[in-house]
Motif scaffolding. Sequence first.
Motif: not given
Length: 557
Positions: A404-432
Amino acid sequence: MKAKRLGDILVESGHLTNEDIERALTIQKETGKRLGEVLIDENFISETELIESLRMQLGIDFIDLTKAKIDSSLTTLIPKNIARQYRLVPVDLKNDTLRIAMEDPLNFRAVEAVKNTSHKRVNVMIAYREAIERALSVLYENEGANAAIQEMKQEQGLVDIEERQAEADNSSAPTVKLVNSILERGVAEKASDVHIEPRENEMVVRIRVDGRLTEILQIPKNLQSAVISRLKVMSNMNVTERRVPQDGRAMIRSNGKEIDMRVNTLPTIYGEKIVIRFLWRDSTTLTRKGIGITDKDGEKFERIIKNSSGLILIVGPTGSGKTSTLYTIIQELNQPDVNMISLEDPVEYQIDGVTQVAINEKIGLTFAEALRACLRQDPDIICVGEIRDGETAEIAMRAAMTGHLVLSTLHTEDAVSAIDRLKDMGVEPYLISGSIRGVISQRLVRRICQDCKVETTPDPVTADLVGIKDYQNYKFYKGAGCHKCFNSGYKGRTGVFEILTLNSALRDAINSGIPSSELRKVINQSDFTPMIVNARNLATTGITTLEEVLSEVATIE
């Protein structure tokens, strides 16, 4: 004033030919507009040239209404219906002579109407069309609001309004007039939000235009409950509940256009504060050009959204334009052969052909629950309004990895911070690393008004803070202030973007769990262009100012 036709004046001044006038008259018959309006709208002549011709040929004075201070009591001489019908504004009254500003000073019927209602001698001046429109809104909507306030005060002189009576009072005519005046002013100013704020001694109304709040009205404290109750009724809220926040929706019609309003209440120590967001149904804005995607960013944008599967994230703080970008992508991908489901809280724009679901956490319909359900609806594209927790993030990413193609938004400072934010949420790196196709980070900056744009010398300290060391090699601009931008120097806003596309090196880096500082180094070795670089380009090409870049865009590189 000697009666003279507009066409003859413009031919005599050399701005137009007889053939131009004949063509314009033909268009006028088809559209029903006034000749001057046709000439400007169809680009026969600029408004400035038209004003200059009338000023020189007829000796009519020009007035800049954006700098004029007009006494609101003049509205008693010219009723709102006549001012609106003939598009004229009372300016001042001296020695029994009323000076009025008009966009068409040759409309002698309008002048006679003013004479008959005001019983004064009339002196005509000419002004810009947009300046007249704004002056009418400010003068007559404030006048309408003040008149409504006076009526409400008179009513209160007869009957004391207590809190328990607020629901009954909200339907009274003065309250309706006051609320309508506030909303009409917001629409006229093209505001994004209207703030109605209770304070200790009064209630203040402010509007947000191009990201900046401006106070427009003060309402007496004893009228507060009636105004709040009226807005609650309009938005289908519980009028008697004042202890908890509430959300509602309403719709108003202005100049033939329907405008959706999203209304929220918040209990404060001085009473409930109400914020109204106008959701403008403008399809021309929700395009790549409308949101500010440049040709260079357009290639990355195209590459990301044309994926048949994966996750596309749009990130940034509140008020950075994420929702507009999200709806732009939705409209581009919305095709008859595609099943698109959108989960939103709340639904801001209704789009034909898209299955839109309103999230309601009060009854348990969270993003995570709705996402699980929509996966059983055979979707091709899923839009998740916002990823707020790890559960929603994980479901969205697993959906992205299963075709599936999934579109979504996230509150972060910049593009790179989105990766850190997802990790903070407990998402496994392989999923990201396995699901994300691209991250779009953005901010909004004000555009320099193109009608009063002038070259300027930047402040060296500001240039240095933005990261431009050799500022002498560039030309910089600012808005001097004019009737088009109401002397602000800015008109409209545009997006500033950074678009991160994931390649194999970046996926390996995310999988390895390296810190964000090392991740940034890997990203900088790709074709990634930081947002601050794009923002500098907007400043050096005369689209925005260095001050806006410094104010709105973080200087992280």
